[in-house]
Design a protein around this motif. Structure first.
Motif, short mmCIF file in Angstrom:
data_model
loop_
_atom_site.label_atom_id
_atom_site.label_comp_id
_atom_site.label_asym_id
_atom_site.label_seq_id
_atom_site.Cartn_x
_atom_site.Cartn_y
_atom_site.Cartn_z
N VAL A 120 -3.39 -8.03 14.70
CA VAL A 120 -4.25 -6.90 14.37
C VAL A 120 -3.37 -5.79 13.79
CG1 VAL A 120 -4.12 -5.92 16.69
CG2 VAL A 120 -6.02 -5.32 15.18
N LYS A 121 -3.85 -5.16 12.72
CA LYS A 121 -3.07 -4.13 12.03
C LYS A 121 -3.94 -2.91 11.75
CE LYS A 121 -0.48 -3.25 7.73
NZ LYS A 121 0.03 -3.82 6.47
N TYR A 122 -3.36 -1.74 11.95
CA TYR A 122 -3.98 -0.50 11.52
C TYR A 122 -3.02 0.22 10.58
CZ TYR A 122 -5.51 4.31 11.30
OH TYR A 122 -5.89 5.54 10.83
N GLY A 123 -3.52 0.68 9.43
CA GLY A 123 -2.69 1.41 8.49
C GLY A 123 -3.47 2.50 7.79
N ASN A 124 -2.75 3.52 7.33
CA ASN A 124 -3.42 4.62 6.64
C ASN A 124 -2.43 5.33 5.72
OD1 ASN A 124 -5.42 6.36 5.87
ND2 ASN A 124 -5.72 7.30 7.88
N THR A 125 -2.96 5.98 4.70
CA THR A 125 -2.18 6.79 3.77
C THR A 125 -2.95 8.06 3.49
OG1 THR A 125 -1.24 4.83 2.69
CG2 THR A 125 -1.12 6.89 1.48
N TYR A 126 -2.25 9.20 3.50
CA TYR A 126 -2.93 10.44 3.15
C TYR A 126 -2.03 11.32 2.30
CZ TYR A 126 -0.38 12.78 6.96
OH TYR A 126 0.59 13.29 7.78
N ASP A 127 -2.68 12.13 1.47
CA ASP A 127 -1.97 13.01 0.55
C ASP A 127 -1.56 14.30 1.24
OD1 ASP A 127 -2.20 11.33 -1.69
OD2 ASP A 127 -4.24 12.04 -2.08
N VAL A 128 -0.31 14.70 0.97
CA VAL A 128 0.16 16.03 1.35
C VAL A 128 0.16 16.86 0.07
CG1 VAL A 128 2.04 17.38 2.33
CG2 VAL A 128 1.61 15.05 3.16
N GLU A 129 -0.77 17.77 -0.04
CA GLU A 129 -1.04 18.45 -1.30
C GLU A 129 0.23 19.04 -1.91
OE1 GLU A 129 -4.03 21.91 -3.10
OE2 GLU A 129 -4.14 21.30 -1.00
N GLY A 130 0.49 18.64 -3.16
CA GLY A 130 1.63 19.16 -3.89
C GLY A 130 2.96 18.54 -3.54
N LEU A 131 2.98 17.63 -2.56
CA LEU A 131 4.26 17.05 -2.11
C LEU A 131 4.34 15.55 -2.35
CD1 LEU A 131 4.82 19.01 1.23
CD2 LEU A 131 5.92 19.40 -0.98
N GLY A 132 3.33 14.81 -1.92
CA GLY A 132 3.36 13.37 -2.05
C GLY A 132 2.41 12.72 -1.06
N LYS A 133 2.73 11.49 -0.68
CA LYS A 133 1.87 10.73 0.22
C LYS A 133 2.65 10.27 1.44
CE LYS A 133 -1.31 8.95 -3.31
NZ LYS A 133 -1.94 7.74 -3.90
N VAL A 134 2.00 10.38 2.58
CA VAL A 134 2.55 9.87 3.84
C VAL A 134 1.78 8.61 4.21
CG1 VAL A 134 2.83 10.32 6.31
CG2 VAL A 134 3.27 12.14 4.65
N ASN A 135 2.51 7.56 4.59
CA ASN A 135 1.87 6.31 5.02
C ASN A 135 2.38 5.91 6.40
OD1 ASN A 135 4.33 5.53 3.15
ND2 ASN A 135 4.06 3.80 4.57
N TYR A 136 1.53 5.27 7.16
CA TYR A 136 1.94 4.76 8.47
C TYR A 136 1.11 3.54 8.81
CZ TYR A 136 -2.11 7.58 9.92
OH TYR A 136 -3.37 8.13 10.04
N ALA A 137 1.68 2.69 9.66
CA ALA A 137 0.99 1.46 10.05
C ALA A 137 1.54 0.96 11.37
CB ALA A 137 1.15 0.38 8.98
N GLY A 138 0.73 0.21 12.09
CA GLY A 138 1.15 -0.44 13.32
C GLY A 138 0.49 -1.81 13.42
N MET A 139 1.22 -2.77 14.00
CA MET A 139 0.70 -4.14 14.12
C MET A 139 1.05 -4.70 15.50
SD MET A 139 1.87 -5.68 10.40
CE MET A 139 0.97 -7.23 10.61
N TYR A 140 0.21 -5.60 15.96
CA TYR A 140 0.51 -6.34 17.20
C TYR A 140 0.14 -7.80 17.01
CZ TYR A 140 0.91 -7.77 22.02
OH TYR A 140 1.29 -8.42 23.17
N GLN A 141 1.06 -8.67 17.35
CA GLN A 141 0.83 -10.12 17.25
C GLN A 141 0.61 -10.71 18.64
OE1 GLN A 141 3.07 -12.97 14.59
NE2 GLN A 141 4.00 -13.56 16.54
N PHE A 142 -0.55 -11.35 18.81
CA PHE A 142 -0.84 -12.07 20.05
C PHE A 142 -0.20 -13.45 19.93
CE2 PHE A 142 -4.21 -9.11 19.03
CZ PHE A 142 -4.39 -8.42 20.21
#
Length: 490
Positions: free
Chosen positions: A249-271
């Motif tokens: 299962v994986k959760y990930g997201n990306t959001y804009d930091v106005e005037g600077l760039g994009k921050v991304n993050y994600a997490g995963m777990y393997q059963f």
């Protein structure tokens, strides 16, 4: 075959691509010249970003499905190698080194995946699914890896079985995360909530795999870059099988930091610990920031009872057509950087550290693994309690786009990278220095993009092996490869 022949081979597809482009750009006439002629399939195929995508509606929900793929074939020459093995994603494996045996010699053959392993996939989405006053999308992707030279699925476990027992050193072999399953590259479904992020489940790339692709100076060339050849350092954080995480299962997201760039993050777990589904269980995380000039990505992972497959009992006829299974606990971190000071040049580099430790369980019964019989029917910890091994990989390089300065050379890029792999001694109550060694690798790729569908390339790599892990008495100290090929993407 000489270097001159390789360059001739690399230039041959240019004529093919120009002919196809010319055909695609030929206008279609109609009886009424005032009517705009519909685009031909060839025109769409050569010029569209997604030529095999179909848009449609499911009720009130806009949907699409897309077939895509890559076919990459190269003529490659290696100075020291066992016979090529077409069931591997890398038919030759310069970074793996070459033992001094009667079957190891210089070889020139057609191979799959000079730059990228060939694949065929299908993906799609169903949009505007209303929930909590928000729009969501259902998404899916299924991707198979295959060799277009023999039309077989990538099956590294089979290459290990082929080299077990009395068949030891009969061909190139290695462990991998692709072991004969139909959708071994990717197979997942998920829900995308826009700003809320995306949740997905199935067989998915480890963040280490996704980061090393854009941050490798040579774009993770499958036959020429260590990060492309080896899932161990190019995706798995120490174990190649973990570069694609099954039952995850994986959760990930990306959001804009106005005037600077994009921050991304994600997490995963393997059963894990389900034989035939996923072996070992673990977690990964990723955090990054990127803009047009600068990028940085950080990732970490940890696995327990991770399985590493290998060939079984050299010389023992009872081990023929079987494999071994070794168990590890692992920890790993990766940091990668890129700097693009202008449009034509990009600098990239990174550092990866991973530690191999004794597994949580000393033994786990596996009668079968990746559809192969496990010799002895059990997987065993590769390290005794109290022992560990640290390993480090450093890489740095640059790529250059000629079109920015010389428009006549549009489509031509060149890259070069240096990779240093350091294996520390296995440390514990005693020190095992025969596990200590290093690999110094230089790789360069020249790629010419003919159009959206075709590009052609030449590439070179030199791998220098030293240390007690690679003694001169049994290992060649320099393994070099040069190749030229064509890649077709759709």
């Amino acid at each position: 075959m000489t270097i001159r022949h390789f360059f001739k081979l690399a230039l041959l597809p240019v004529a093919i691509g120009q002919a196809l482009t010319a055909q695609a750009e030929t206008p279609t006439t109609s009886a009424n010249q005032n009517d705009q002629a519909p685009s031909s399939f060839m025109t769409r195929f050569m010029n569209d970003d997604n030529p095999l995508r179909l848009d449609f509606n499911v009720g009130d929900h806009p949907s699409n499905v897309q077939v895509y793929g890559i076919i990459d074939i190269a003529r490659t020459s290696v100075n020291h190698s066992l016979p090529e093995n077409y069931e591997l994603p890398n038919n030759f494996y310069p970074y793996n080194g070459a033992k001094i045996t009667p079957r190891t010699t210089s070889r020139t053959e057609w191979v799959n995946g000079g730059l990228q392993a060939s694949r065929l996939g299908i993906k799609g989405e169903v949009g505007k699914l209303q929930m909590w006053d928000r729009d969501f999308k259902f998404m899916y992707q299924f991707e198979a890896g295959f060799n277009p030279l023999d039309m077989k699925l990538h099956d590294a476990a089979q290459t290990l079985a082929d080299n077990s027992g009395t068949n030891a050193n009969s061909s190139v072999s290695a462990d991998s995360s692709m072991n004969g399953e139909l959708f071994a590259r990717q197979a997942w479904v998920g829900i995308d909530g826009g700003k809320l992020g995306r949740v997905s489940y199935g067989t998915q790339y480890n963040p280490f795999f996704e980061i090393t692709n854009p941050y490798d100076p040579n774009s993770k060339a499958d036959t020429f870059s260590p990060l492309g050849e080896s899932g161990t350092i190019g995706g798995g954080g120490g174990i190649s099988e973990n570069s694609r995480m099954k039952n995850t299962v994986k959760y990930g997201n990306t959001y804009d930091v106005e005037g600077l760039g994009k921050v991304n993050y994600a997490g995963m777990y393997q059963f894990g610990n389900t034989a035939g589904t996923s072996e070992g269980y673990g977690y990964t995380g990723q955090l990054g920031f990127e803009n047009s000039v600068f990028g940085v990505q950080f990732a970490f992972n940890g696995f327990n009872n991770a399985v590493k497959a290998g060939s079984a009992a050299a010389g023992n006829p009872a081990a023929n057509d079987t494999i071994t299974a070794s168990l590890y606990n692992t920890e790993a971190t990766l940091i990668a950087l890129k700097w693009t000071p202008n449009k034509e040049i990009k600098f990239t580099g990174g550092w990866e550290w991973y530690r191999l430790k004794p597994s949580s369980d000393r033994t786990i019964k596996y009668s079968k693994l990746f559809d192969q019989t496990v010799f002895g029917g059990v997987a065993t910890s590769a390290l005794q309690p109290g022992y560990k091994q640290d390993n480090n990989v450093y890489y740095i390089g640059a790529s250059y786009d000629f079109s920015q300065r010389i428009p006549a050379l549009a489509g031509l890029t060149a890259s070069v990278g240096y990779y240093a792999t350091r294996f520390d001694a296995i440390d514990g109550p005693t020190v095992s220095t025969n596990s200590q060694g290093k690999i110094d690798t230089w790789t360069s790729v020249i790629d010419y993009k003919i159009n959206k569908r075709f590009d052609t390339y030449v590439a070179y790599t030199n791998n220098h092996f030293s240390g007690d892990k690679f003694p001169r008495s049994t290992w060649y100290q320099d393994v070099k490869a040069v190749g030229a090929g064509v890649r077709f993407r759709f």
